[in-house]
Design an enzyme around this catalytic site. Structure first.
Site, PDB file in Angstrom:
ATOM      1  N   ASP A   1       0.829  -1.208   0.000  1.00  0.00           N
ATOM      2  CA  ASP A   1       0.000   0.000   0.000  1.00  0.00           C
ATOM      3  C   ASP A   1       0.863   1.258   0.000  1.00  0.00           C
ATOM      4  O   ASP A   1       2.038   1.233   0.353  1.00  0.00           O
ATOM      5  CB  ASP A   1      -0.906   0.008   1.228  1.00  0.00           C
ATOM      6  CG  ASP A   1      -0.101   0.073   2.510  1.00  0.00           C
ATOM      7  OD1 ASP A   1       0.811  -0.764   2.673  1.00  0.00           O
ATOM      8  OD2 ASP A   1      -0.360   0.962   3.345  1.00  0.00           O
ATOM      9  N   GLU A   2       0.258   2.348  -0.397  1.00  0.00           N
ATOM     10  CA  GLU A   2       0.810   3.698  -0.267  1.00  0.00           C
ATOM     11  C   GLU A   2       2.254   3.808  -0.762  1.00  0.00           C
ATOM     12  O   GLU A   2       3.097   4.462  -0.144  1.00  0.00           O
ATOM     13  CB  GLU A   2       0.694   4.162   1.182  1.00  0.00           C
ATOM     14  CG  GLU A   2      -0.759   4.289   1.625  1.00  0.00           C
ATOM     15  CD  GLU A   2      -0.932   4.582   3.101  1.00  0.00           C
ATOM     16  OE1 GLU A   2      -1.894   5.282   3.442  1.00  0.00           O
ATOM     17  OE2 GLU A   2      -0.127   4.096   3.916  1.00  0.00           O
TER      18      GLU A   2
END
Length: 545
Positions: free
Chosen positions: A349-350
């Site tokens: 993620d991210e």
């Protein structure tokens, strides 16, 4: 799992524990109240209704005379595996009752006993289901496998008066309503995640949370073991990861890490309660602790300083470097060898500092490594922007503010065979504030009161995703603002039981008005266990005495 620039509520007094609740004193809809330590023994109803448990059972047929636990009661386990559940049950019941409750192994029948039996022919109960029969003569819990017996024991605990959980001797009577419960889970995956990277939690603190999860039939413990702020697991081939990368945490504390022996202890403790540990090493972003530990993992060869803030998305492994994949291989190999469970989570993620081309290339290689060491890969739902391997699991953490294109991307991956764990941040994230005045937690996904956390259907939540693609649900708790078990408890309870019910109970049982009554009845049990929780005004808690 975090948005950049998240507003924190650090340095404020934490919420206190709740006032002593008295079961027979009626229901009150008052708002949150200051709390005190558990007080004198509860005044309680003689018999709890057979279906008044959380998660709601699949089938409840009340009837007949209640069973009364007495000093003559024994626990009869019909096999060695059943005996393990019997010993666990006896350890729960002995302190408060003062009864000997001997645990025998064999098929001896008789009055005044709790029988635990495994029946391999009970195919309708699956791997985790159970049948509980209660009558004047005794209680029998039948299951096909040990996990089912253990879940049946949790139901039996809830059917007994809340003071059964006290550590000192209490006054009975100890009655179990008559009737039959037949119960099987809706989803195979019912998880909770604990972030031990932003703030470190000791083995004992993790074990306490495991015990709380087990009460609600959670069967997966997802441990977030690495992030920008700390690396929490010893890796022999890269020793500075834990020794240096684990030496701090959010706010600049001393951090900590698990030795391999520590990690194995957590795994064993969880397994004894029929929870599978899902370790997560977040890649290729959320890696500052690793980058600070080894300069060669950085594209420029310069190690950044350790990080104790709360921003996200600024770190990235160096995708073109060969050493990056030596690192990934070593970490996954050692972690897989310590983990008997099926899953290994690689984050994903991210990754705002990684180009999409590099991200796709890295995730392809990282997934291959996980497969090479015999594990099923799990990633946050951004994995679907790469190319999920066959059998991969994507954990969806979007919320109402997530764009349609991103939701569609995940749904399309589900249609193509990727299985989903649902953890919508504005429903299932236990670190979201309840209200604007909640001292702990964050609010980037919105305020999440108890009803909002409970009132959704995993089978239809993500538009376009086939219902059959949903492997289950998970309730993550992120720890930027949480530092101890009291903090965890007050953010997890009373929301965690609702997520557990969504994962276990049939969709037909889902009803907020009846759930809130069953949830309220849990409060005296939490008090007896010494747990802290938020007295939501949405729940008609028993009146405080």
């Amino acid at each position: 799992m975090r948005l950049p620039g998240t507003t924190l509520s650090a340095g404020v007094p934490r919420l206190l524990g709740t006032l002593l609740l008295v079961c027979s004193a009626g229901l009150a809809g008052a708002g949150a109240a200051p709390a005190a330590s558990p007080g004198p023994p509860f005044v309680q109803a003689a018999v709890r209704p057979l279906g008044q448990v959380v998660p709601a059972p699949a089938s409840v047929r009340p009837g007949g005379t209640p069973y009364t636990l007495t000093s003559r009661t024994s626990i009869q386990a019909e096999s060695r595996e059943a005996r393990q559940a019997g010993i666990y049950l006896a350890e729960v019941l002995r302190p408060s009752t003062g009864y000997a409750l001997p645990v025998g192994e064999g098929s001896r029948r008789g009055n005044d006993s709790i029988r635990l039996r495994l029946d391999p022919r009970a195919h309708g109960l699956g791997d985790e289901g159970y049948r509980l029969d209660s009558s004047r003569r005794g209680v029998t819990i039948t299951a096909r496998k040990g996990a089912g017996l253990f879940h049946g024991v949790q139901t039996l605990r809830q059917l007994l008066p809340a003071s059964i959980e006290e550590k000192g001797r209490q006054r009975g009577p100890w009655k179990v309503a008559g009737g039959v419960i037949t119960d099987v889970p809706r989803y195979a995956y019912r998880g909770a995640m604990l972030d031990v990277s932003r703030h470190f939690f000791t083995v004992g603190q993790v074990e306490r949370y495991i015990d709380e999860l087990a009460l609600y039939k959670i069967n997966e413990l997802h441990l977030h073991l690495s992030d920008d702020q700390g690396w929490r697991i010893a890796i022999d081939s890269w020793p500075r990861l834990a020794a240096y990368g684990g030496s701090t945490e959010v706010g600049g504390g001393s951090g900590g890490h698990y030795s391999k022996a520590d990690y194995r202890k957590i795994v064993r403790y969880a397994a004894a309660r029929h929870l599978e540990v899902v370790p997560e090493i977040d890649l290729p972003s959320h890696t500052n602790a690793a980058l600070a530990s080894y300069a060669e993992l950085n594209c420029d060869g310069v190690a950044p300083p350790l990080y104790t803030g709360t921003d996200v998305g600024f770190s990235s492994l160096c995708v073109p470097k060969a050493v990056t994949y030596d690192f990934v291989d070593d970490v996954v190999r050692e972690l897989a060898a310590m983990t008997p469970g099926r899953y290994l989570h690689i984050g994903g993620d991210e990754a705002h500092s990684t180009s999409q081309q590099d991200y796709a290339a890295f995730m392809a290689k990282a997934q291959a490594v996980v497969g090479r060491y015999g594990k099923t890969v799990v990633g946050w739902h951004q994995l679907t922007a790469a190319d999920p391997v066959k059998g991969a699991v994507a954990q969806y953490w979007g919320y109402d503010g997530t764009g349609a294109a991103e939701r569609t991307q995940v749904a399309n991956a589900a249609k193509a065979g990727t299985r989903l764990i649902l953890s919508p941040a504005d429903r299932a994230y236990l670190d979201m504030k309840y209200t604007e005045s909640t001292p702990l937690g964050q609010d980037w996904a919105g305020l999440v009161e108890v009803r909002r956390s409970y009132d959704w259907n995993p089978g239809s939540y993500l538009e376009g995703a086939p219902a059959a693609s949903v492997l289950g649900v998970e309730a993550p708790i992120w720890t930027e603002t949480l530092t101890d078990n009291e903090d965890i408890d007050i953010m997890a309870f009373p929301r965690l039981p609702g997520i557990a019910e969504l994962g276990w109970s049939p969709a037909a049982t889902h009803d907020w008005d009846t759930y809130r009554i069953r949830l309220a009845a849990q409060a005296p049990r939490w008090d007896a266990l010494g747990m802290h929780y938020y007295r939501s005004p949405q729940v008609p808690w028993p009146a405080a005495g």
